[in-house]
Write an enzyme that holds these catalytic residues in place. Structure first.
Site, PDB file in Angstrom:
ATOM      1  N   GLY A  19       0.796  -1.225   0.000  1.00  0.00           N
ATOM      2  CA  GLY A  19       0.000   0.000   0.000  1.00  0.00           C
ATOM      3  C   GLY A  19       0.826   1.270   0.000  1.00  0.00           C
ATOM      4  O   GLY A  19       0.470   2.246   0.665  1.00  0.00           O
ATOM      5  N   ILE A  26      -0.094   6.252   4.831  1.00  0.00           N
ATOM      6  CA  ILE A  26       0.652   5.580   5.895  1.00  0.00           C
ATOM      7  C   ILE A  26       1.755   4.708   5.303  1.00  0.00           C
ATOM      8  O   ILE A  26       2.874   4.670   5.825  1.00  0.00           O
ATOM      9  CB  ILE A  26      -0.303   4.754   6.765  1.00  0.00           C
ATOM     10  CG1 ILE A  26      -1.210   5.685   7.577  1.00  0.00           C
ATOM     11  CG2 ILE A  26       0.474   3.824   7.706  1.00  0.00           C
ATOM     12  CD1 ILE A  26      -2.307   4.971   8.341  1.00  0.00           C
ATOM     13  N   GLY A  27       1.460   3.999   4.219  1.00  0.00           N
ATOM     14  CA  GLY A  27       2.462   3.124   3.627  1.00  0.00           C
ATOM     15  C   GLY A  27       3.717   3.869   3.219  1.00  0.00           C
ATOM     16  O   GLY A  27       4.840   3.387   3.421  1.00  0.00           O
ATOM     17  N   SER A 162      -8.589  -1.496  12.362  1.00  0.00           N
ATOM     18  CA  SER A 162      -9.113  -0.144  12.177  1.00  0.00           C
ATOM     19  C   SER A 162     -10.060   0.353  13.260  1.00  0.00           C
ATOM     20  O   SER A 162     -10.889   1.211  12.993  1.00  0.00           O
ATOM     21  CB  SER A 162      -9.807  -0.056  10.814  1.00  0.00           C
ATOM     22  OG  SER A 162      -9.996   1.284  10.428  1.00  0.00           O
ATOM     23  N   TYR A 175     -15.749  -2.901   4.924  1.00  0.00           N
ATOM     24  CA  TYR A 175     -14.433  -2.540   5.460  1.00  0.00           C
ATOM     25  C   TYR A 175     -14.302  -2.978   6.911  1.00  0.00           C
ATOM     26  O   TYR A 175     -13.327  -3.639   7.293  1.00  0.00           O
ATOM     27  CB  TYR A 175     -14.237  -1.035   5.323  1.00  0.00           C
ATOM     28  CG  TYR A 175     -12.971  -0.496   5.927  1.00  0.00           C
ATOM     29  CD1 TYR A 175     -11.748  -0.636   5.285  1.00  0.00           C
ATOM     30  CD2 TYR A 175     -12.988   0.179   7.153  1.00  0.00           C
ATOM     31  CE1 TYR A 175     -10.587  -0.133   5.831  1.00  0.00           C
ATOM     32  CE2 TYR A 175     -11.835   0.683   7.709  1.00  0.00           C
ATOM     33  CZ  TYR A 175     -10.626   0.527   7.045  1.00  0.00           C
ATOM     34  OH  TYR A 175      -9.475   1.033   7.596  1.00  0.00           O
TER      35      TYR A 175
END
Length: 267
Positions: A19, A26-27, A162, A175
């Site tokens: 990602g 973030i990746g 998450s 999600y």
């Protein structure tokens, strides 16, 4: 192997970070931090996934992302792969081994965002979210475990969940459900690899400003964060860097909530 004379904590280690497709993400921050700590990094991306979201793909493209990481070369490689393909996780791990000769660290950062309520949810979206967010994480871990040389130090897997275990996420069911599965599989995967000295942990980064939230959500969530700001990608990257370092060798099977004191009830 690690250079005993190096002052860099991850010198000699090889990391995969999935990602890594947006400089705000973030990746990207994780890959940058691991590179700074001495690791060689395979950055995985799949820009079409961002392109179909409201925030869009990085305007500089993947070449711009990689350029800001220092450019591909002896310490940075890249592979684009759609992790909805069940064969893709093994290709990602194989590319890291073919490029750098080994793999020590796996950071499963990628995610498919999906905004569907109970009334809206479809079987196709449930299946796709499961495939990208959960199945790919398991298959990446499987391929990593098969490729890892246990004679090398620092076998690490970091997953991402998450916060769905702390508060409901009824507006994004595919999600939340797929991320909830990651939370639940962390302990079992850690047990599967503990005897080999490989740790497996998950991070819940809380609300992180990666450019996805609209103005109203940014304001509302900001009220619930004691520091008066959202989390930043570099906040997450520092935690990941610690988890994959020797200092965290005794930590496994944990889901770590790194949310800056996020008070959901304030929202």
């Amino acid at each position: 192997m690690t250079n005993p004379h190096s002052t860099l904590p991850l010198d000699g280690r090889v990391a995969i970070v999935t990602g890594v497709s947006r400089r705000q993400g973030i990746g990207f921050a994780v890959a940058r931090d691991l590179l700074a700590a001495g690791a060689r990094v395979l950055a995985h991306s799949w820009a079409p996934a961002d392109a179909e979201q409201p925030w869009g793909a990085d305007p500089a493209g993947i070449d711009g992302v990689l350029s800001e990481l220092g450019g591909t070369g002896p310490r940075l490689a890249h592979l684009a792969a759609d992790l909805a393909d069940p064969a893709a996780p093994a290709r990602v791990v194989a590319h890291a081994v073919d490029t750098f000769g080994a793999v020590d660290v796996l950071v499963v950062n990628h995610a498919r965002s999906s905004y569907q309520t109970l009334a809206e949810v479809t079987a196709d979206e449930l299946d796709l979210s499961w495939a990208v967010n959960t199945r790919a994480g398991v298959l990446l871990t499987q391929a990593f475990a098969a490729a890892h040389d246990d004679a090398r130090p620092g076998g690490r897997v970091v997953l991402f969940t998450s916060g769905q275990h702390l508060a409901p996420m009824s507006g994004e069911l595919p999600y939340a459900i797929s991320k909830g599965a990651i939370h639940q599989m962390t302990l079992s995967l850690s047990d599967a690899l503990a005897d080999r000295g490989i740790t497996v942990n998950a991070v819940n980064p809380g609300p992180v400003d990666t450019g996805w939230a609209d103005e109203e959500l940014t304001r509302r969530v900001g009220r619930a964060l004691p520091a008066g700001r959202w989390g930043r990608p570099e906040d997450v990257a520092r935690l990941v860097r610690w988890l994959v370092s020797d200092d965290a060798a005794w930590i496994t099977g944990q889901v770590i909530n790194s949310e800056g004191g996020f008070r959901r009830w304030v929202m």
